[in-house]
Design a protein around this motif. Structure first.
Motif, short mmCIF file in Angstrom:
data_model
loop_
_atom_site.label_atom_id
_atom_site.label_comp_id
_atom_site.label_asym_id
_atom_site.label_seq_id
_atom_site.Cartn_x
_atom_site.Cartn_y
_atom_site.Cartn_z
N LEU A 272 0.82 -1.20 0.00
CA LEU A 272 0.00 0.00 0.00
C LEU A 272 0.87 1.26 0.00
O LEU A 272 0.66 2.17 -0.80
N PHE A 273 1.85 1.30 0.90
CA PHE A 273 2.66 2.50 1.01
C PHE A 273 3.62 2.67 -0.17
O PHE A 273 3.99 3.78 -0.54
N LYS A 274 3.94 1.54 -0.81
CA LYS A 274 4.73 1.62 -2.03
C LYS A 274 3.89 2.24 -3.15
O LYS A 274 4.39 3.06 -3.94
N GLU A 275 2.61 1.86 -3.19
CA GLU A 275 1.72 2.45 -4.19
C GLU A 275 1.53 3.94 -3.94
O GLU A 275 1.55 4.76 -4.87
N LEU A 276 1.37 4.31 -2.67
CA LEU A 276 1.21 5.73 -2.34
C LEU A 276 2.42 6.54 -2.77
O LEU A 276 2.29 7.64 -3.31
N GLU A 277 3.61 5.97 -2.56
CA GLU A 277 4.84 6.66 -2.95
C GLU A 277 4.93 6.77 -4.47
O GLU A 277 5.36 7.80 -5.01
N SER A 278 4.49 5.71 -5.15
CA SER A 278 4.52 5.71 -6.61
C SER A 278 3.57 6.78 -7.17
O SER A 278 3.92 7.53 -8.08
N VAL A 279 2.35 6.85 -6.60
CA VAL A 279 1.37 7.86 -7.03
C VAL A 279 1.91 9.26 -6.78
O VAL A 279 1.77 10.16 -7.62
N LYS A 280 2.56 9.43 -5.64
CA LYS A 280 3.12 10.74 -5.28
C LYS A 280 4.15 11.20 -6.32
O LYS A 280 4.16 12.36 -6.75
N LYS A 281 5.02 10.28 -6.76
CA LYS A 281 6.05 10.61 -7.74
C LYS A 281 5.44 10.93 -9.10
O LYS A 281 5.90 11.84 -9.80
N ILE A 282 4.40 10.16 -9.48
CA ILE A 282 3.77 10.40 -10.79
C ILE A 282 3.05 11.75 -10.81
O ILE A 282 3.15 12.51 -11.78
N ILE A 283 2.32 12.03 -9.72
CA ILE A 283 1.62 13.32 -9.66
C ILE A 283 2.60 14.48 -9.76
O ILE A 283 2.32 15.50 -10.40
N ALA A 284 3.78 14.32 -9.16
CA ALA A 284 4.79 15.38 -9.18
C ALA A 284 5.17 15.77 -10.61
O ALA A 284 5.54 16.92 -10.88
N GLN A 285 5.07 14.80 -11.54
CA GLN A 285 5.42 15.08 -12.94
C GLN A 285 4.42 16.03 -13.60
O GLN A 285 4.74 16.68 -14.60
N PHE A 286 3.19 16.12 -13.03
CA PHE A 286 2.13 16.89 -13.68
C PHE A 286 1.70 18.12 -12.88
O PHE A 286 0.72 18.78 -13.25
N LEU A 287 2.39 18.38 -11.79
CA LEU A 287 2.07 19.59 -11.02
C LEU A 287 2.31 20.83 -11.87
O LEU A 287 3.19 20.84 -12.72
N PRO A 288 1.49 21.87 -11.73
CA PRO A 288 0.50 22.12 -10.67
C PRO A 288 -0.91 21.61 -10.99
O PRO A 288 -1.89 22.16 -10.46
N LEU A 289 -1.06 20.61 -11.84
CA LEU A 289 -2.35 19.99 -12.14
C LEU A 289 -3.37 21.00 -12.65
O LEU A 289 -4.47 21.16 -12.09
N LYS A 290 -3.03 21.66 -13.74
CA LYS A 290 -3.93 22.65 -14.33
C LYS A 290 -4.64 22.14 -15.58
O LYS A 290 -5.61 22.74 -16.04
N GLU A 291 -4.13 21.01 -16.17
CA GLU A 291 -4.75 20.49 -17.38
C GLU A 291 -4.63 18.98 -17.42
O GLU A 291 -3.79 18.38 -16.73
N VAL A 292 -5.49 18.36 -18.23
CA VAL A 292 -5.45 16.91 -18.44
C VAL A 292 -4.91 16.64 -19.83
O VAL A 292 -5.45 17.11 -20.83
N SER A 293 -3.83 15.87 -19.90
CA SER A 293 -3.21 15.51 -21.17
C SER A 293 -3.37 14.01 -21.40
O SER A 293 -3.72 13.26 -20.48
N SER A 294 -3.11 13.56 -22.62
CA SER A 294 -3.19 12.13 -22.91
C SER A 294 -2.16 11.36 -22.08
O SER A 294 -2.40 10.22 -21.68
N ASP A 295 -1.02 12.01 -21.80
CA ASP A 295 0.02 11.38 -20.98
C ASP A 295 -0.49 11.17 -19.55
O ASP A 295 -0.28 10.10 -18.95
N LEU A 296 -1.14 12.17 -18.99
CA LEU A 296 -1.69 12.04 -17.64
C LEU A 296 -2.75 10.94 -17.60
O LEU A 296 -2.77 10.12 -16.66
N LEU A 297 -3.62 10.89 -18.60
CA LEU A 297 -4.65 9.86 -18.64
C LEU A 297 -4.05 8.46 -18.67
O LEU A 297 -4.51 7.56 -17.96
#
Length: 494
Positions: free
Chosen positions: A441-466
């Motif tokens: 679980l905590f490994k997944e949380l860390e993975s999600v955290k790293k992926i979200i960091a690539q798309f900050l500040p989260l202002k748009e949805v791209s095909s890459d984000l999807l």
């Protein structure tokens, strides 16, 4: 060992039913003698050498990949496969997934290391199949020369009577005539198909009794009818042939080798109308409003009919593809604005981002997980004992079956009931096992955290984000989206 038994009989004739029963009895005795556990019988009733229609063989191969059993047993290698390609595919799948193979013609017994004769047996069986195929082709060619219809399914609007094509005594011949009239009057393939669907005519696949036949006509079915020379009354056969016994692939036969019998059966269309239709098909340009590839293409689906959603510029959003192609007879619009989806996904990801970056929330989550873990460990031990007891019962019933104490129907009923109970307990244990692995679980949380960091500040949805976060989105008739995310931490977002 847990074993899978594969049996293939060539037909549903009475003698083949007897063969099936005898083979099952033989394998029951083998399994009881070796003290193995029966996983399942995979039985196909098919003739021929190709594997396309052998659904249970394919299912067995997929189950082998999942590791659902330890050994495959069959009467002969030729029962499993009669061509080298498929033989080696099964062998490779078994070896790569730690599954043994035993056939009782001595072709292979991997439990004893007997694999050196496998290639020879595979080659011999393939040569035998090739010779059989050539004899069948020669016989069919001879029948075609006599003007007999040799196809498996007659053209739409015809039936086979005394080996000849005769128009059916219903509406279908008129449908064929109407298709030609509509096309010659200027309508396109898809327009004709929609007209026929709206008029409620069953499709050619439905009339032929094909499995998974669709409810609606398609332009491709209309085009196939328009191209079929049989409607002129001429019998035109040997237009294509199989490449070899090892493949379902077919190849076209040159026109000079077609077998043509003029005026072999009643015509539905004149030669003049048929030739005009062929010329029109060569000159007309196809003009179909196709779905535009857009941001949510291949992610967005209709929750009712399962069709992919099509983007429409005038709606600034998406509609059901089934509705777009076939109209109200197929489905409803299921309209959703693209901006609605963008806002929803950004909101979900921002909410998760807040959760995984808030230390107080993470600390609370860890405390809850620790309390759950102790309770889960006790339950896993108890469930494991229950599963072992159920499996022991299942083995005992194999002995009773081999000794004719119980009937095959009794065994199947008891075995099925026990298997349902075993799977239910295994599912419970698997779910509990997952709850014991905090690190996952905590490994997944860390993975999600790293992926979200690539798309900050989260202002748009791209095909890459999807592609990083979304598996699939379904839209109901009210236009509400249900989003399946790639990470379990998003599970409560819908």
């Amino acid at each position: 060992m847990k074993c899978a038994v594969y049996i293939r009989v060539s037909s549903k004739k009475e003698e083949q039913k007897t063969s099936l029963v005898n083979q099952q009895r033989f394998f029951y005795n083998v399994i009881a003698e070796k003290r193995w556990e029966l996983y399942q019988f995979y039985i196909d009733v098919e003739s021929g050498t190709k594997d396309k229609k052998r659904g249970n063989l394919k299912r067995m191969i997929e189950d082998a990949k999942k590791g659902l059993f330890d050994v495959i047993i069959s009467k002969e290698l030729s029962r499993l496969a009669r061509n080298g390609k498929l033989s080696y595919e099964i062998k490779d799948v078994a070896e790569n997934n730690g599954v043994h193979i035993i056939t009782f013609d001595n072709a292979i017994n991997s439990t004893e290391g007997n694999v050196h004769m496998f290639g020879l047996y595979a080659w011999v069986y393939e040569q035998e199949s090739q010779r059989t195929s050539e004899r069948i082709k020669a016989a069919l060619f001879s029948k075609a020369q006599k003007g007999e219809f040799i196809g498996s399914i007659p053209p739409y609007g015809y039936q086979v009577v005394n080996k000849k094509l005769i128009p059916t005594n219903d509406y279908k011949p008129e449908v064929v005539k109407n298709i030609f009239q509509m096309y010659l009057s200027g309508m396109g393939f898809d327009s004709i198909a929609r007209t026929l669907s709206n008029q409620g005519y069953p499709t050619p696949a439905t009339e032929a009794g094909k499995k998974n036949a669709g409810q609606f006509w398609y332009g491709s079915s209309v085009k196939s009818i328009l191209r079929n020379p049989h409607y002129t009354g001429d019998l035109v056969q040997h237009r294509e042939t199989t490449r070899s016994v090892t493949t379902e692939a077919r190849e076209a036969v040159s026109k000079d080798k077609h077998l043509i019998i003029k005026n072999a059966h009643p015509a539905l269309i004149t030669h003049e109308d048929f030739e005009t239709a062929q010329k029109l098909m060569k000159t007309r340009k196809t003009n179909i409003t196709k779905p535009q590839k857009h941001l949510f293409t291949n992610f967005l689906y209709c929750s009712d009919c399962g069709s992919g959603m099509w983007y429409r510029q005038n709606r600034a959003g998406y509609i059901c593809g089934g509705y777009a192609r076939h109209g109200n007879i197929a489905c409803t619009t299921h309209t959703i604005k693209e901006q609605t989806l963008v806002e929803r996904i950004l909101s979900d990801i921002k909410e998760i981002h807040h959760l995984i970056t808030d230390e107080s929330q993470l600390s609370k989550l860890k405390s809850e997980r620790k309390a759950q873990k102790t309770q889960s460990q006790v339950q896993v031990t108890k469930i494991s004992k229950t599963i072992q007891s159920l499996k022991s019962k299942k083995k005992r019933y194999i002995d009773l079956l081999a000794e004719n104490v119980i009937t095959e129907n009794d065994y199947r009923e008891i075995s099925t009931e026990l298997e349902v109970k075993i799977k239910h307990q295994e599912k419970k244990r698997s779910e509990l096992d997952e709850s014991l692995h905090d690190e996952q679980l905590f490994k997944e949380l860390e993975s999600v955290k790293k992926i979200i960091a690539q798309f900050l500040p989260l202002k748009e949805v791209s095909s890459d984000l999807l592609s990083h976060f979304v598996n699939r989105i379904e839209v109901n008739k009210q236009g509400k989206p249900f989003i399946s995310y790639r990470f379990s931490v998003f599970s409560k977002q819908n």
